[in-house]
Scaffold this motif. Sequence first.
Motif, PDB file in Angstrom:
ATOM      1  N   ALA A  93       0.832  -1.207   0.000  1.00 19.33           N
ATOM      2  CA  ALA A  93       0.000   0.000   0.000  1.00 19.33           C
ATOM      3  C   ALA A  93       0.862   1.251   0.000  1.00 19.33           C
ATOM      4  CB  ALA A  93      -0.937  -0.008   1.205  1.00 19.33           C
TER       5      ALA A  93
ATOM      6  N   THR B 201       0.616   4.050  -3.009  1.00 26.24           N
ATOM      7  CA  THR B 201       0.033   5.359  -2.695  1.00 26.24           C
ATOM      8  C   THR B 201       1.060   6.476  -2.536  1.00 26.24           C
ATOM      9  OG1 THR B 201       0.016   4.893  -0.314  1.00 26.24           O
ATOM     10  CG2 THR B 201      -1.957   4.278  -1.568  1.00 26.24           C
TER      11      THR B 201
ATOM     12  N   ASN C 203      -6.185   6.290  -4.337  1.00 22.90           N
ATOM     13  CA  ASN C 203      -5.474   5.529  -3.317  1.00 22.90           C
ATOM     14  C   ASN C 203      -6.395   4.538  -2.617  1.00 22.90           C
ATOM     15  OD1 ASN C 203      -3.007   6.699  -3.880  1.00 22.90           O
ATOM     16  ND2 ASN C 203      -3.260   8.314  -2.367  1.00 22.90           N
TER      17      ASN C 203
ATOM     18  N   VAL D 256      -5.997   0.425  -2.666  1.00 22.46           N
ATOM     19  CA  VAL D 256      -5.868  -0.287  -1.390  1.00 22.46           C
ATOM     20  C   VAL D 256      -7.013  -1.283  -1.219  1.00 22.46           C
ATOM     21  CG1 VAL D 256      -5.837  -0.033   1.122  1.00 22.46           C
ATOM     22  CG2 VAL D 256      -4.444   1.468  -0.311  1.00 22.46           C
TER      23      VAL D 256
ATOM     24  N   LEU E 246      -2.239  -0.219   8.508  1.00 22.58           N
ATOM     25  CA  LEU E 246      -2.611   0.276   7.177  1.00 22.58           C
ATOM     26  C   LEU E 246      -3.350   1.606   7.291  1.00 22.58           C
ATOM     27  CD1 LEU E 246      -2.791  -0.247   4.117  1.00 22.58           C
ATOM     28  CD2 LEU E 246      -4.931  -1.507   4.589  1.00 22.58           C
TER      29      LEU E 246
ATOM     30  N   LEU F 259      -2.418   5.344   5.730  1.00 25.56           N
ATOM     31  CA  LEU F 259      -3.314   6.028   4.787  1.00 25.56           C
ATOM     32  C   LEU F 259      -3.854   7.353   5.296  1.00 25.56           C
ATOM     33  CD1 LEU F 259      -5.344   2.946   3.540  1.00 25.56           C
ATOM     34  CD2 LEU F 259      -3.484   4.150   2.364  1.00 25.56           C
TER      35      LEU F 259
END
Length: 165
Positions: free
Chosen positions: A23, A27, A36, A40, A157, A161
């Motif tokens: 990821a 991204t 993004n 993901v 994660l 993000l």
Amino acid sequence: MFDFRPDESLAPAELHRQLVEAAAALTEGEPDGVANMANVAALLWEFLPDLNWAGFYRVAPAKSGGEELVLGPFVGRPACIRIPFGQGVCGAAAASGETQRVEDVHAFPGHIACDAASRSELVVPVKRDGTVVAVIDLDSPSPARFAEADARGVEALADLLADRI
């Protein structure tokens, strides 16, 4: 073309580490949050077995004022579009800012059944500067599908993000 297929024999912690790494690679430097989230969601689908839905709900203005969750990019069957804070597993995660790991969604008070095949669910809030901006939602047709290792991995994660969606 990207090929981020994990080794199916990996231990859960290593699988999630590789998921976060993939990821990060997809991204990094991309300013478009929708793009993004879409990539993901596809990674979650590729990396995590036994899912029937993987994706995002974004915090957005509610039709009647205030805020609610609005469907974002996902992989799976069509889903509920709007979820009020505090309702269902996603709404509980958004309202509390806490991860929700539910072994049996049918026993969860106020569960919203977007897909009747879902039996367990993991919802992790994505926070920017302490404020929930989205949730990552994973559903499985298997009861008790999500372990503590899954919760920790998806939380890592979400942390990655926070500034990318």
